[in-house]
Design a protein around this motif. Structure first.
Motif, PDB file in Angstrom:
ATOM      1  N   GLN A  85       0.827  -1.085  -0.017  1.00  0.00           N
ATOM      2  CA  GLN A  85       0.018   0.053  -0.046  1.00  0.00           C
ATOM      3  C   GLN A  85       0.649   1.119  -0.091  1.00  0.00           C
ATOM      4  N   PHE A 108       2.007   2.198  -3.448  1.00  0.00           N
ATOM      5  CA  PHE A 108       1.190   2.845  -4.148  1.00  0.00           C
ATOM      6  C   PHE A 108       0.961   4.222  -3.932  1.00  0.00           C
ATOM      7  N   LYS A 109       1.031   4.695  -2.501  1.00  0.00           N
ATOM      8  CA  LYS A 109       1.000   5.911  -2.038  1.00  0.00           C
ATOM      9  C   LYS A 109       2.198   6.954  -2.678  1.00  0.00           C
ATOM     10  N   SER A 127       1.491   7.670  -6.139  1.00  0.00           N
ATOM     11  CA  SER A 127       0.900   8.853  -6.395  1.00  0.00           C
ATOM     12  C   SER A 127       1.269  10.204  -6.003  1.00  0.00           C
ATOM     13  N   SER A 164      -4.421   3.546 -12.443  1.00  0.00           N
ATOM     14  CA  SER A 164      -5.526   3.516 -13.042  1.00  0.00           C
ATOM     15  C   SER A 164      -5.699   2.994 -14.523  1.00  0.00           C
ATOM     16  N   ASN A 186      -4.209  -5.143  -3.631  1.00  0.00           N
ATOM     17  CA  ASN A 186      -3.616  -3.682  -3.561  1.00  0.00           C
ATOM     18  C   ASN A 186      -3.483  -3.087  -5.143  1.00  0.00           C
ATOM     19  N   ALA A 214      -5.856   0.048  -6.114  1.00  0.00           N
ATOM     20  CA  ALA A 214      -5.293   1.350  -7.052  1.00  0.00           C
ATOM     21  C   ALA A 214      -5.934   1.439  -8.286  1.00  0.00           C
TER      22      ALA A 214
END
Length: 754
Positions: free
Chosen positions: A227, A230-231, A234, A241, A260, A264
């Protein structure tokens, strides 16, 4: 003498009688005592005895008194407690004595039990032979090879003369590659024409429970797929996506990586190893058990509602080789991956999602098919002497997608050695208080399906029966570091055992001493939480049974061949410099001694107070959210009160044990029942096992857990859902309060502090 004679004569009955002693039918001894024959009643109407001479009276008296004294001495000796029994304030959870209540009493203290166990373990061991046999070739669930191994395990257990042996055969929906349509990976242009075919590697390697679909889009490198990864993407303005993701193995399970990625917004996932060329096998169901009958046992011909596990991914996933991953990473445009994100020896590459040719896309086609398979869980048991209805379960995965030396070979061989050793101990005087169940699980490679389906079949009763579960999955991945993944209830037991077993690299140094010499904080080196993709996790988080698993691992070079076709006996033994059999015996000794204590001690050696510290550690961060809660008219005071009630309940239980008669079997069982259900008390009673199978509020998954509550509280003010937050606080608070009430004992002993 005359006074003694009068007492004896007064105690003598006028009718024949029997005295029974012992606790079982085969222990009964009958003593018949009859009067001398009466004379003729017609010639002696008062029924007086025939006259006996004084000499005969004296002889009869001496013989009778001798017999009486011998009987009394024998009777008293059967009631005497072992002088070495050590139940005291400092070690309430240990009983250093053993007494066999038999016609020939046998007493063994812990040193004698340990000597007996290690003697039989090392004498006549076939652990090396069995590791070789189990890992001779591939034996996945549903294969003829796996069925033959199940028969071998069953026959072997029968040969040990266990009390019972049987097979449990649930049906499960498994997924396999479609041999007529292999999975494919390509780079296509804007007209969907294949520009380059990317070899997947081994066509046998796949991800069970991947969605079967064809997707195409950009490609994003997401490091380990956590997780936090992926943060970070970002914050770097890398949009996942609508694209596929490429993920390296490690740190978390395949299932969690894909879960995960889907969360996302990814449309597909490619997973590669950064340490070996060959692709790695792994299922992607974010859960355990048959995902097509979640919460229900997979019993043939039973009608189930038509729904799937929420942990089934909706996107396709496929393992690929290291060389294929390199080819794809070279095609990535976008910002460069930081050095910490790049695998060793990888050149600089982009993160995506665009490819170096903006007209190109990555296309993945997964065509795996479902198949109903009959699994074979093999069981053997030794019946307990005093608490036969309570049992300790020890299990090992038998199936393996590859040869599985580390995955299933060592565990299965260790299981057989423990069954052989414990059965020999029983034949030579050892009588465990509780029953011991040995299990060879099927379906382990598909998410511990065999173990989970068995749990689902007996879910309503297991918390009343199973005192502990010990997993032998992947017990040897090296010979340097000892690791215990477990419920906190086992910490004291583990520490006790590793102080008594030599480390495989230092024969004159215990595992405890070796670890403490290497690490400034030995507890952090040894203890770790249960992994979410194991049978041990399922026993605790799903069924509320305390579980643990032991393993030896390497520090500098982790075992690279797990879940590959290269997981062979020779490779594993070579990495360990020929010490595989001896290290496997070390594991068997650790597990076996823990098994002996769990099945033998009067009071279960489970540290029921351990969760006091666990809760305190979790609650230390809660005060930081006070203002956020206050602005919503909420408070955590009830939650703090519930924790206080739980702490007081554990203290009261300790005091009750200290002040009780621990020679009384009913008292002992009363306390053991309360201790063995501690984990069960932490299962949320407000959640359905069908939709939230892992109901444990501290270890499980779902909105009812402390982890979900803390994650929600950490969000920005605008992102907090008041109704959801209130529900989370209520679910956690009342589950914790219920655990405190249950541990307190009877309802008239519960003092509500709210």
């Amino acid at each position: 003498m005359e006074s003694v004679r009068k007492i004896f004569n007064a105690a003598m009955p006028s009718q024949s009688y029997s005295i029974y002693r012992g606790v079982e039918e085969d222990d009964e001894a009958e003593l018949h005592m009859e009067e001398a024959p009466h004379g003729d009643q017609r010639s002696n109407p008062k029924g007086s005895r025939c006259p006996i001479s004084p000499q005969h009276q004296k002889l009869i008296f001496i013989i009778t008194m001798t017999a009486l004294v011998a009987f009394l001495l024998g009777y008293v000796s059967t009631l005497s407690r072992c002088t070495r029994c050590d139940i005291n304030d400092n070690n309430l959870l240990s009983d250093e004595s053993y007494e066999q209540k038999d016609s020939k009493p046998i007493r063994m203290d812990w040193a004698e039990l340990k000597k007996l166990f290690t003697g039989y373990l090392n004498n006549g061991t076939k652990i090396d032979e069995n590791i070789r046999k189990v890992s001779a070739g591939r034996h996945p669930s549903g294969s003829q090879e796996n069925s033959e191994l199940a028969s071998y395990v069953l026959d072997t257990l029968k040969g040990y003369n266990l009390d019972k042996t049987w097979v449990n055969s649930p049906f499960a929906e498994l997924q396999f590659p479609d041999r007529t349509r292999p999975n494919t990976l390509n780079i296509v242009n804007n007209t969907n024409k294949i520009v380059a075919a990317i070899p997947i590697g081994d066509p046998d390697v796949y991800c069970p429970y991947s969605a079967s679909a064809t997707v195409q889009g950009g490609l994003v490198y997401v490091n380990y797929g956590r997780q936090e990864d992926f943060k970070i993407l970002s914050t770097w303005n890398v949009n996942v996506s609508g694209s596929l993701v490429i993920i390296r193995t490690g740190l978390i399970s395949f299932a969690e990586k894909v879960y995960n990625a889907e969360a996302a917004g990814a449309i597909g996932a490619l997973i590669f190893p950064d340490y070996t060329e060959t692709p790695v096998y792994g299922h992607v169901h974010f859960g355990t058990g048959d995902p097509y009958t979640p919460g229900f046992p997979s019993i043939n011909h039973t009608q189930f509602p038509s729904f799937k596990s929420s942990g089934l991914p909706k996107i396709p996933a496929q393992p690929i080789s290291l060389s294929s991953a390199r080819s794809l990473l070279r095609e990535l445009a976008g910002p460069s991956a930081s050095e910490s994100w790049r695998p060793a020896d990888f050149p600089s590459h982009g993160l995506g999602p665009a490819l170096t040719n903006p007209l190109h896309k990555v296309q993945l086609e997964v065509t795996n098919v479902r198949q109903s398979v009959e699994l074979h869980n093999v069981f053997g048991s030794i019946t307990g002497r005093f608490e036969p209805e309570h049992y300790i379960v020890v299990g090992a995965q038998r199936d393996s997608w590859g040869p599985g030396a580390a995955k299933s070979g060592v565990g299965t061989a260790t299981l057989l050695e423990l069954a052989r050793t414990l059965s020999m101990m029983v034949r030579n005087g050892f009588r465990p208080r509780r029953s011991i169940i040995f299990v060879s699980w099927d379906g382990g490679d598909f998410g511990s399906i065999g173990a989970t389906e068995w749990l689902e079949g007996y879910l309503s009763m297991l918390h009343l029966k199973a005192a502990a579960y010990m997993s032998l999955d992947t017990p040897v991945l090296g010979d340097e570091n000892f690791v215990a993944k477990s419920s906190p209830l086992f910490n004291n037991l583990i520490e006790t055992i590793i102080k008594q077993v030599d480390h495989p690299l230092q024969s004159q140094q215990s595992i405890y001493e070796y670890t403490k010499a290497k690490s400034t904080n030995w507890k952090t080196s040894v203890f770790s939480p249960l992994k979410k993709d194991t049978s041990a996790f399922t026993f605790t988080a799903f069924a509320g049974v305390p579980a643990l698993e032991f393993s030896f691992v390497e520090n500098s070079q982790p075992y690279k061949f797990l879940d590959t076709k290269q997981d062979t006996y020779d490779r594993l033994n070579h990495i360990m410099n020929g010490r595989l059999p001896s290290v496997a015996l070390n594991v068997a000794e650790v597990v076996g001694l823990a098994l002996v204590k769990l099945s033998h001690d009067h009071i279960l050696p489970l540290e029921y107070k351990a969760y006091n510290d666990v809760l305190l550690q979790h609650f230390t961060n809660l005060p930081t959210y006070q203002e956020k809660l206050k602005s919503r008219g909420l408070t955590l005071q009830w939650l703090y009160d519930a924790r206080g009630d739980y702490t007081r309940a554990t203290e009261r239980l300790k005091e009750a044990i200290q002040g009780s008669d621990l020679t009384n079997e009913k008292v002992i069982q009363f306390f053991n029942v309360r201790i063995m259900r501690v984990e069960f008390y932490f299962l949320s009673q407000y959640e359905s096992a069908n939709y939230s199978p892992y109901r444990h509020i501290l270890l499980g998954r779902g909105e009812h857990t402390l982890e979900a509550l803390m994650e929600h509280l950490s969000k920005d003010q605008k992102d907090i859902d008041d109704s959801k937050l209130r529900m989370q606080i209520a679910l956690f608070t009342w589950t914790l309060e219920g655990a405190a009430d249950a541990l307190s004992g009877e309802i008239w002993e519960v003092e509500r502090s709210f």
